[in-house]
Scaffold this active site. Structure first.
Site, PDB file in Angstrom:
ATOM      1  CD  GLU A   1      -2.829   1.149   2.353  1.00  0.00           C
ATOM      2  OE1 GLU A   1      -3.977   1.407   2.189  1.00  0.00           O
ATOM      3  OE2 GLU A   1      -2.354   0.791   3.447  1.00  0.00           O
TER       4      GLU A   1
ATOM      5  N   GLY B   1       2.738   2.228  10.855  1.00  0.00           N
ATOM      6  CA  GLY B   1       2.872   1.812  12.388  1.00  0.00           C
ATOM      7  C   GLY B   1       2.396   0.230  12.113  1.00  0.00           C
TER       8      GLY B   1
ATOM      9  CD  GLU C   1      -3.245  -1.993  10.604  1.00  0.00           C
ATOM     10  OE1 GLU C   1      -4.024  -2.105   9.375  1.00  0.00           O
ATOM     11  OE2 GLU C   1      -3.088  -0.718  11.226  1.00  0.00           O
TER      12      GLU C   1
END
Length: 868
Positions: free
Chosen positions: A142, A275, A312
């Site tokens: 990404e 992160g 997530e």
């Protein structure tokens, strides 16, 4: 894939000049085999793509970047004519003949690439084990880096199935999105690991990791959950594995859709730019955001790790199962995962009261960035690749989630969740536009969500609501809010539908919506506060007497925590923009000495500290005076609770003690300072229990601030020899040294990648901007070493913008701003132009605040007996 869009609707949403691949063929399935080669940090691979032809064509274009193609065939016939457009990141295969509409075709490509050091695409990550450097290979696709790993249709809407195989040394672990189908030995020392075929998904979620990894497994959930890490650290994954099991159960039930994959792996990666990343079934994390030892971790870090895992995992449904059509819908992904992680945290850990800290954290990040001219709308038209990395910011995450918070409050949380569930079921495995979500929410709520929300997501900025009292009436007026305090009429055209939420002594009136410029309502008898609980995305401005009155009702316990925190934040932002005096903020909070909520104290002390930072280049006396005010504010409460921790301390009392201790030390409280020096001394001598995890960062920062060479060696050594959270605290504290010869050493470390990982370069910088010596040294470093920095952290990485922001954020004077503009005048700012524009905006705000506040603040301190 059948979309619920009539064609006129969706095509009008796609800008005609968007840089995308032609729509002549579409991928159905990729069969990919890839082999990382650690000896020379390259990889080789082959991919066969099953294509369906949508229109007669004699060429096929794919995204490809930094990949060499050795051989390619279409339906087993070799392709000779291959063209690369590096700028557009496209490879085009010219065919001798035409493919006809409706036909299927197989495109085979054999290729090689480099395991890079950019933390993007297929890259290498290094770590130390028993004094030896070891490597693993991992991916980060990404937003648009799958094209660096294999040629593909690298757009979120081009969903396909993936059958992945990895070839590697037989002793290494190979992971991918799916579970292993079979492992075959090749020769003496290699193996081929073949994974089961994925469901239909986007390229940016494809992932694989290869290295010496161990795992812990949790079986509390329907499918196995594993946390992988480098050998010897995997036991620190027990906490996150447990959170993951609880979270997946929670989402299964809330969305009424089961997690669709056969397993969930979470991996701690030593080098990681963000992160964490929600790759389907194989979530990757920065080590500090996944691995913790709960017994030696402060409360905030534990909460952060929990929220990152929940964020997530929310993506496994929202983003992975249902995906935005293109990157201008990024906020749908990120804003939602952010909101959902708090919703889950609030349900599973109610004692954290996350919605209280939401008001001081996320909402303020959103309002702070969105009050700059260099902000952007939540739905931002993205056309080129270099614009995509720049929208992973506080607008997409924080403002996006704040708007969802506003909608969920308006519709009711349960209605909101059932609308989400409807949306996910309707578009399962598909791609969507923002309007699809509003449509689903409208259906379940019966309210016109689309028209209300479009105004909020398609415009930049937010309103300020002014509350004026005239006789027995209240006049409420909305105007655009800019932190620079200089709104021009043409920037103030938009009228927002604002849910006022008027709190009085009778309760809250949720019925009034301000959707025109101004309305007049009867004035309540006792007190009035708008934006009850701060679930609205706007600021409120009161008359000076009303701020003091709010202070009084706050002290009497008539405002919620959210109201108290929000009022402090609003007052602070208005003062910084010059719309009220900073002294109004002091008057609001000076009576709150009995306050016992850590979120409120955090806000108060942070705001005073940011006023202090505005005077960093001015006479010391004003900062000393503010220190006196702070010590006076906290004295009663601080004496009462102290800084000893026990197992009886719950989450909020741990936070309250650490907040007070930090403020006491930075304001010069002798007792807290003496304790810090002694505790550090004992810690260095080997008593690891001498410093409570909640006080660690504060103590490290203080001893560095007054420290010498020996302290520097100690902290550097702690950084080099400790685990995640302790390391980061030590690294950040290095920036706090003030002695010039030590500062030179700290600056010299910034580009030594064998000491400080590229992903962590900003951490010591955060320490440096707390004092003027550090700010000046840091700027000198940035300008002298610019070419090296630019090479190490290319503009394609969002980190470059952050580094510029940090390096300029200590400055407070016009000559500083002139120097920044002068330096970047001749530079190509592609990839970080937003970050630079924001940094300059923030400088303007500080410069104006320092000039404007110097007189009034000095006088207030003098009148109230705080002048030194």
């Amino acid at each position: 894939m059948c979309h619920h869009h009539n064609s006129s609707d969706s095509s009008s949403l796609i800008p005609s000049d968007r840089e995308v691949l032609p729509n002549n063929v579409k991928p159905l399935h990729y069969d990919l085999t890839i082999e990382p080669i650690f000896e020379n940090f390259t990889f080789k691979g082959e991919v066969t793509i099953d294509l369906h032809v949508l229109e007669r064509t004699d060429y096929i274009s794919l995204n490809s970047l930094q990949i060499e193609i050795q051989e390619s065939k279409l339906n087993d016939i070799e392709l000779k004519n291959i063209q690369f457009d590096v700028n557009k990141q496209i490879v085009t295969f010219k065919l001798d003949d035409h493919l006809v509409e409706g036909a299927d075709a197989k495109l085979y490509i054999k290729f090689t690439g480099t395991l890079n050091e950019d933390m993007a695409g297929f890259y290498k990550s290094s770590y130390q084990e028993n004094g030896e450097t070891k490597y693993l290979a991992t991916t980060q696709m990404e937003a648009t880096d799958c094209r660096k790993v294999f040629p593909c249709y690298d757009q979120p809407a081009a969903k396909a199935k993936f059958t992945i195989s990895i070839i590697t040394q037989k002793e290494l672990t190979a992971l991918s999105n799916m579970d292993v189908k079979e492992t075959t030995l090749i020769g003496d020392d290699k193996k081929l690991v073949a994974f089961n075929t994925t469901p239909i998904m986007s390229t940016y979620l494809v992932a694989f990791v290869v290295g010496e990894l161990n795992y812990v497994e949790n079986n509390d959930y329907r499918v196995p959950i594993r946390v992988y890490a480098t050998s010897g650290t995997e036991n620190l994954g027990v906490y996150s594995a447990d959170i993951a099991a609880k979270t997946l159960k929670f989402f299964d039930k809330k969305f009424d859709i089961e997690y669709p994959l056969p397993k969930l792996d979470m991996v701690a990666i030593p080098d990681f730019a963000a992160g964490a990343m929600e790759n389907y079934g194989l979530v990757t994390y920065r080590i500090v955001d996944l691995l913790i030892d709960p017994a030696n971790t402060n409360a905030t870090t534990q909460q952060r790790v929990t929220e990152v895992v929940m964020h997530e995992l929310a993506h496994q449904w929202f983003g992975n199962l249902v995906t935005m059509e293109f990157w201008d819908g990024l906020w749908l992904n990120e804003g939602f995962a952010t909101w959902m992680s708090w919703y889950a945290a609030d349900s599973l850990f109610p004692h954290w009261k996350v919605w209280e800290s939401y008001v001081s954290g996320t909402l303020q990040q959103a309002l702070s960035l969105d009050s700059l001219r260099a902000s952007h709308p939540v739905e931002v038209p993205v056309k080129k690749v270099d614009q995509i990395t720049q929208i992973f910011d506080a607008i997409s995450y924080s403002k996006g989630s704040s708007l969802l918070k506003m909608v969920s409050k308006w519709l009711g949380e349960e209605v909101f969740i059932s609308g989400i569930s409807l949306y996910l079921k309707r578009f399962k495995w598909g791609n969507t536009y923002t309007s699809d979500l509003w449509q689903a929410l409208s259906e379940v709520s019966g309210k016109d969500v689309n028209n209300v929300m479009n105004i909020w997501t398609k415009n930049v900025g937010f309103p300020l609501v002014k509350v004026e009292e005239v006789d027995d009436k209240l006049i409420l007026t909305q105007n655009r809010f800019l932190a620079t305090g200089d709104v021009k009429p043409e920037e103030d055209q938009v009228l927002y539908p604002i849910f006022l939420g008027i709190r009085t002594s009778e309760g809250i009136d949720e019925t009034i919506v301000l959707s025109e410029r101004s309305i007049t309502i009867p004035k309540p008898a006792n007190f009035v506060k708008i934006n009850a609980d701060h679930s609205g995305v706007y600021r409120a401005a009161y008359e000076p007497a009303r701020w003091a009155k709010l202070g009084q009702v706050g002290a009497e316990g008539k405002l919620t925590v959210e109201d108290r925190v929000g009022s402090v934040s609003d007052a602070s932002a208005l003062a910084s923009a010059g719309l009220i005096e900073s002294t109004s903020l002091f008057n609001l909070v000076r009576t709150w000495t009995a306050e016992s909520n850590y979120v409120v104290w955090d806000s108060i002390l942070n705001k005073i500290s940011s006023i202090k930072s505005v005077f960093i280049f001015d006479d010391e006396s004003i900062r000393k005076g503010l220190d006196g005010f702070v010590l006076d504010l906290i004295e009663d409460k601080f004496n009462e609770i102290g800084w000893e921790f026990s197992d009886e301390d719950d989450f909020s009392s741990q936070n309250l003690k650490s907040t007070f201790f930090a403020s006491a030390v930075s304001s010069g409280h002798q007792g807290a300072i003496d304790f810090s020096v002694k505790a550090f001394d004992d810690f260095v001598k080997g008593d690891k229990k001498a410093i409570n995890p909640n006080l660690r960062a504060v103590i490290f920062n203080y001893v560095a601030k007054v420290g010498d060479e020996t302290t520097f060696e100690h902290l550097l050594n702690i950084y080099k020899t400790s685990e995640s959270e302790v390391r980061i605290a030590a690294l950040r504290s290095l920036g706090r040294f003030t002695k010039p010869e030590i500062l030179d050493k700290v600056i010299a470390l910034l580009l030594q990648t064998d000491v400080i990982k590229q992903q962590d370069i900003y951490i010591p910088m955060q320490g440096l901007i707390n004092h003027k010596e550090g700010s000046l040294k840091l700027w000198e470093w940035l300008t002298t070493e610019w070419d090296k920095i630019y090479k190490l952290i290319p503009p394609s990485s969002s980190m470059l913008g952050s580094i510029i922001t940090i390096a300029t954020s200590g400055f407070t004077k016009q000559e500083h701003k002139d120097a920044v503009e002068e330096f970047f005048k001749e530079k190509d700012t592609k990839g970080y132009d937003q970050g630079l524009a924001r940094a300059l905006d923030r400088l303007t705000i500080k410069i104006n605040s320092a000039k404007r506040d110097l007189g009034p603040v000095t006088q207030w301190l003098s009148v109230n007996g705080y002048s030194k």
